[in-house]
Design an enzyme around this catalytic site. Structure first.
Site, PDB file in Angstrom:
ATOM      1  N   ASP A   1       1.036  -1.126  -0.057  1.00 41.37           N
ATOM      2  CA  ASP A   1      -0.208  -0.237  -0.259  1.00 41.37           C
ATOM      3  C   ASP A   1       1.408   1.237   0.075  1.00 41.37           C
ATOM      4  O   ASP A   1       2.158   1.042   0.665  1.00 41.37           O
ATOM      5  CB  ASP A   1      -1.138   0.117   1.169  1.00 41.37           C
TER       6      ASP A   1
ATOM      7  N   TYR B   1       7.339  -8.508   7.604  1.00 42.00           N
ATOM      8  CA  TYR B   1       7.086  -7.115   7.796  1.00 42.00           C
ATOM      9  C   TYR B   1       7.494  -6.684   9.539  1.00 42.00           C
ATOM     10  O   TYR B   1       7.309  -7.577  10.046  1.00 42.00           O
ATOM     11  CB  TYR B   1       5.823  -6.771   8.119  1.00 42.00           C
TER      12      TYR B   1
ATOM     13  N   ASP C   1      -5.757   1.507   8.917  1.00 41.02           N
ATOM     14  CA  ASP C   1      -4.363   2.193   9.464  1.00 41.02           C
ATOM     15  C   ASP C   1      -4.862   3.473   9.666  1.00 41.02           C
ATOM     16  O   ASP C   1      -6.176   4.307   9.643  1.00 41.02           O
ATOM     17  CB  ASP C   1      -4.292   1.113   7.745  1.00 41.02           C
TER      18      ASP C   1
ATOM     19  N   ARG D   1      -2.794  -5.008   8.462  1.00 37.54           N
ATOM     20  CA  ARG D   1      -3.583  -4.033   9.121  1.00 37.54           C
ATOM     21  C   ARG D   1      -4.739  -4.137   9.693  1.00 37.54           C
ATOM     22  O   ARG D   1      -5.225  -3.924  10.657  1.00 37.54           O
ATOM     23  CB  ARG D   1      -4.062  -2.946   8.262  1.00 37.54           C
TER      24      ARG D   1
END
Length: 299
Positions: A38, A66, A80, A171
């Site tokens: 994203d 991540y 988010d 998220r």
């Protein structure tokens, strides 16, 4: 130009933006990536150039790691920090309380995709429906979280390190942990650090590539590095000719399993699978050599 380019995607760029920029810099139309990031996210974006785009499907299914920042006490419509605030909560949550719920998200879990995602329901992208203020039922999907650790705690929230399977929404993971703690949660930052065996430490920035005007191909790594964990199999001249012609190759050695297939001269030809049904034989899963008509300059 063919190969794999490890990019450090900047914040506020879409993955498509990066691909479009690289098409101009590398002067190559065939460019793809394995695993969308994203605009909010940064980090490792695995880019495939030229004939290497045939390997995208194998990179997409690899585990990814991540580092995400979780802010508790806040709920948004996008899950988010970029979204519209739906709920806030001032109840503090300690590191110990967060650590206590982490094991419930390890292993294979069911995750409901967010409305702000590119998944299609009845032929329509969810994010397009969400922008119209609509919410539709989404089926939960199995994803696997292999690692979930707290790296740090600060005034802006908790930094988490997550290793997960394809299709995991980080998220949504942050949102779900917040819901389980009863205060809500959003992801405020995300950085991808690994895709399979590839690391962000090996990645290049767009600025580096732009600055290299002479030979940008030097940033590309061979496509067979994606399959480095598989053993190599070198073919003799007769076997190579059979492979190029799509014929079955009988083998007398090598154990069953995936292999990297090479010519006698060291050219990477294919990702193969050695099977043992009626004797050992080599099956091509994906070829990477240029077809004969292409090598001859024909269309």
């Amino acid at each position: 130009m063919t190969g794999i380019l490890l990019m450090d995607k900047p914040r506020d760029w879409t993955s498509h933006d990066v691909v479009a920029k690289l098409r101009g810099l590398l002067r190559e139309r065939r460019i793809g990536h394995a695993g969308t990031l994203d605009p909010l996210a940064t980090g490792l974006l695995t880019i495939f150039v030229g004939r290497a785009t045939r390997a995208v499907e194998f990179a997409e299914v690899q585990e990814k790691t991540y580092i995400a920042r979780l802010r508790l006490g806040l709920v948004t419509d996008t899950q988010d920090i970029t979204g519209r605030i739906l709920h806030t909560c001032d109840t503090p949550v300690s590191r110990g309380e967060l650590e206590a719920v982490l094991p419930r998200f390890l292993g294979e879990i069911q995750q409901t995709p967010p409305m702000y995602s590119a998944i299609k329901v009845d032929g329509q992208r969810l994010y397009k429906l969400a922008r119209k203020g609509m919410e539709v039922e989404r089926k939960a999907r199995p994803v696997t979280i292999r690692r979930l650790d707290i790296l740090a705690e600060g005034p802006d929230g908790f930094d988490l390190e997550i290793t997960c399977s394809k299709g995991t929404y980080i998220r949504t993971l942050c949102h779900d942990m917040g819901q389980m703690l009863g205060v809500g949660g959003v992801m405020t930052a995300l950085q991808r650090t690994h895709v399979g065996a590839f690391s962000l430490q090996e990645a290049h920035t767009l600025a580096e590539i732009e600055a290299e005007a002479d030979d940008r191909s030097r940033f590309l790594r061979p496509v067979d590095t994606l399959f480095a964990s598989h053993p190599a199999l070198a073919l003799n001249a007769i076997q190579e000719q059979k492979l190029r012609n799509g014929q079955t190759i009988r083998l007398t050695t090598d154990a069953p399993g995936p292999v990297r297939v090479y010519s006698q001269t060291g050219e990477f030809l294919a990702l193969g699978e050695v099977t043992n049904r009626s004797g050992l034989e080599l099956r091509v899963k994906k070829s990477f050599f240029m077809p004969a008509d292409s090598r001859a300059g024909k269309s």
